[in-house]
Structure formats: C-alpha cells, structure tokens
Design a protein around this motif. Structure first.
Motif, short mmCIF file in Angstrom:
data_model
loop_
_atom_site.label_atom_id
_atom_site.label_comp_id
_atom_site.label_asym_id
_atom_site.label_seq_id
_atom_site.Cartn_x
_atom_site.Cartn_y
_atom_site.Cartn_z
N ASN A 167 0.85 -1.19 0.00
CA ASN A 167 0.00 0.00 0.00
C ASN A 167 0.89 1.24 0.00
N PRO A 168 0.36 2.37 -0.49
CA PRO A 168 1.17 3.59 -0.62
C PRO A 168 1.87 3.98 0.67
N GLY A 169 3.17 4.19 0.59
CA GLY A 169 3.94 4.62 1.74
C GLY A 169 4.21 3.56 2.77
N LYS A 170 3.86 2.33 2.46
CA LYS A 170 4.02 1.23 3.44
C LYS A 170 5.01 0.20 2.93
N ALA A 171 5.49 -0.63 3.85
CA ALA A 171 6.36 -1.72 3.48
C ALA A 171 5.53 -2.83 2.83
N PRO A 172 6.15 -3.60 1.95
CA PRO A 172 5.45 -4.75 1.36
C PRO A 172 5.04 -5.75 2.44
N LYS A 173 3.99 -6.51 2.12
CA LYS A 173 3.49 -7.56 3.02
C LYS A 173 3.34 -8.82 2.19
N VAL A 174 3.90 -9.93 2.69
CA VAL A 174 3.81 -11.18 1.94
C VAL A 174 2.40 -11.72 2.03
N ILE A 175 1.84 -12.11 0.88
CA ILE A 175 0.49 -12.68 0.84
C ILE A 175 0.48 -14.11 0.29
N ILE A 176 1.51 -14.48 -0.46
CA ILE A 176 1.66 -15.84 -0.98
C ILE A 176 3.15 -16.18 -0.92
N TYR A 177 3.48 -17.40 -0.51
CA TYR A 177 4.87 -17.85 -0.56
C TYR A 177 4.92 -19.29 -1.03
N GLU A 178 6.06 -19.69 -1.51
CA GLU A 178 6.23 -21.04 -2.08
C GLU A 178 5.10 -21.37 -3.04
N VAL A 179 4.84 -20.45 -3.93
CA VAL A 179 3.89 -20.52 -5.05
C VAL A 179 2.43 -20.46 -4.61
N THR A 180 2.04 -21.29 -3.64
CA THR A 180 0.62 -21.43 -3.33
C THR A 180 0.25 -21.22 -1.86
N LYS A 181 1.23 -21.07 -0.98
CA LYS A 181 0.93 -21.01 0.46
C LYS A 181 0.56 -19.60 0.90
N PRO A 188 0.21 -17.03 4.19
CA PRO A 188 0.52 -16.83 5.62
C PRO A 188 -0.75 -16.71 6.43
N SER A 189 -0.63 -16.99 7.71
CA SER A 189 -1.77 -16.83 8.60
C SER A 189 -2.28 -15.40 8.55
N GLY A 190 -3.59 -15.26 8.46
CA GLY A 190 -4.20 -13.94 8.45
C GLY A 190 -4.47 -13.38 7.07
N VAL A 191 -3.91 -13.99 6.03
CA VAL A 191 -4.19 -13.53 4.66
C VAL A 191 -5.48 -14.19 4.18
N LEU A 197 17.09 -18.64 2.71
CA LEU A 197 17.66 -17.75 1.70
C LEU A 197 16.83 -17.80 0.43
N LEU A 198 16.18 -18.93 0.19
CA LEU A 198 15.40 -19.09 -1.02
C LEU A 198 14.02 -18.46 -0.90
N GLY A 199 13.63 -18.17 0.30
CA GLY A 199 12.22 -17.90 0.53
C GLY A 199 11.82 -16.47 0.66
N HIS A 200 10.65 -16.31 1.20
CA HIS A 200 10.01 -15.01 1.25
C HIS A 200 10.42 -14.24 2.50
N PHE A 201 10.21 -12.92 2.43
CA PHE A 201 10.48 -12.03 3.55
C PHE A 201 9.18 -11.84 4.33
N ASP A 202 9.19 -12.27 5.60
CA ASP A 202 7.94 -12.25 6.37
C ASP A 202 7.80 -11.07 7.32
N TYR A 203 8.90 -10.47 7.71
CA TYR A 203 8.86 -9.26 8.53
C TYR A 203 9.71 -8.20 7.87
N TRP A 204 9.17 -6.98 7.82
CA TRP A 204 9.84 -5.86 7.17
C TRP A 204 9.92 -4.66 8.12
N GLY A 205 10.96 -3.86 7.94
CA GLY A 205 10.99 -2.55 8.58
C GLY A 205 10.08 -1.61 7.81
N GLN A 206 9.91 -0.42 8.35
CA GLN A 206 9.03 0.56 7.69
C GLN A 206 9.68 1.20 6.49
#
Lengths: 110, 120
Positions: free
Chosen positions: A41-55, A57-60, B103-112
């Motif tokens: 979202n604008p001005g925010k850090a990225p947030k992971v919503i999918i990992y390892e192609v199909t998984k 994270p909790s809360g998504v 190392l292969l995977g996703h970043f789950d926690y980020w700074g601002q």
C-alpha cells in the motif's frame, strides 16, 4: 529493468476476480517452487500474501491464491474488495543465492 | 512481535558511502534460523533485493550492485548493517530491512523503510 515481468496495471470491479501474471525463465520462476507475492500500500512496506507458489501466511484472506505453470506464476484475487487496491510484486529464487523481483502491478478496484 | 527498524542518514553526497543499520527487537538475530536482508525501492519503481546475511556472518549478495555492497551483523547489539560505496543518484531509494526464514524464501517481517537521497 526487472528480472521478472509483470503487467503494469490490472483492474476489476468489486466481487470480480483478477489474475496478475509474473513471467520469468527456467532459471528462476520455472526452476524453483519459491515464488512469493507481496502487497504494498502507498507509503508502506510490502506484506507477503503468498509464498512457495501457493501457500498463504496466517491472516491472509483465502481470496488470494497463487499458482505456477512453466515459467509464469500467477496471483488470483477472487471476490475483489476495495481494500485490495494496491501494488503487487512477485519474487522468485533465481539460483546461485540470488532473489529477483518483478516490476510490480498496480491493481485498481473500479 | 518481531520488529525491524532502519536508521541512517537521509541524504548522502555522490561518491560517498551510504550506511544504514537495522535494529531488531522482539527476537534475537543470534538465535539462528533466519536470514536478514536489505531490499530497496527507487521512487516510483519496483523492489530490488540487495543482499542478506545469516547470524554467523555468512553473506549473500545480488549480482548488482554486489561489488559496492557490504552487509554485516552485530549480534551483541541485535543489529545488521548495509554499506554501499561510491553512491550515485541511481542509489536513491527507500531502503527496507527484512527477515526471511530461508535464503530461497520469502520475507515475512519488514521494517518501515527509510528514504535515502543521493544529492550534492
């Protein structure tokens, strides 16, 4: 120029489904099941919503789903909601201890 | 709850080094099992992985700008750092620190994120 190719924009109406593609090569997307998707979202850090192609994270919400075919990964957002409007980025392991991102797709909810 | 916070100068002159620190709270870098990385985003552009470090100091760098980048870790302070030498305007970006479980995977926690502008 980003290593992974995404469409610059995508759009859909509330309730509809939209799919965003992420095209790489056999050295990254096609070679490993380590594709992830991020929502920013604008001005925010990225947030992971999918990992390892199909998984997911909790809360998504399960409205977000991922898939892969050959060298192209896809993110599908079902039942679009206004709050889904954001930038979306794909990422993939690219071998040799390297991680590459896509150029990003701006999703507009009409 | 794990938190990461970037710190460092917001303005760097061309040809000088850029130095940033990421302070981790709510978890210990030295406990192992995670990689700690730096990602940057030029204004209006996409994300670029710069590199990552393991708690034991093992580093992994993107091919670009590998030759100008150094990532280090200070487990006593629960911090890891980034230095980019000889910066140009092309290094102007929001710099994020983040954690990944592999190392292969996703970043789950980020700074601002912190904006670093390269300008004279």
């Amino acid at each position: 120029q980003s290593a992974l190719t995404q469409p610059p924009s995508a759009s859909g109406s509330p309730g509809q489904s939209v799919t965003i593609s992420c095209t790489g090569t056999s050295s990254d997307v096609g070679g490993y099941n380590y594709v992830s998707w991020y929502q920013q979202n604008p001005g925010k850090a990225p947030k992971v919503i999918i990992y390892e192609v199909t998984k997911r994270p909790s809360g998504v919400p399960n409205r977000f789903s991922g898939s892969k075919s050959g060298n192209t990964a896809s993110l599908t957002v079902s039942g679009l909601q206004v709050e889904d409007e954001a930038d979306y980025y794909c990422a993939s392991y690219a071998g040799s201890n390297n991680v590459v991102f896509g150029g990003g797709t701006k999703l507009t909810v009409l | 709850q794990l938190q990461l916070q970037e710190s460092g100068p917001g303005l760097v002159r061309p040809s000088e080094p850029l130095s940033l620190t990421c302070t981790v709270s709510g978890g210990s870098i030295s406990s192992g099992g995670y990689y700690w990385g730096w990602i940057r985003q030029p204004p209006g552009k996409g994300l670029e992985w710069i590199g990552s470090i393991y708690y034991n100091g093992k580093t992994y760098y993107s091919p670009s700008p590998k030759s100008r980048v150094t990532i280090s870790v200070d487990t006593s302070k629960n911090q890891f750092s980034l230095e980019v030498s000889s910066v140009t305007a092309a290094d102007t970006a929001v710099y994020y620190c983040a954690r990944s479980s592999t190392l292969l995977g996703h970043f789950d926690y980020w700074g601002q994120g912190t904006l670093v502008t390269v300008s004279s």
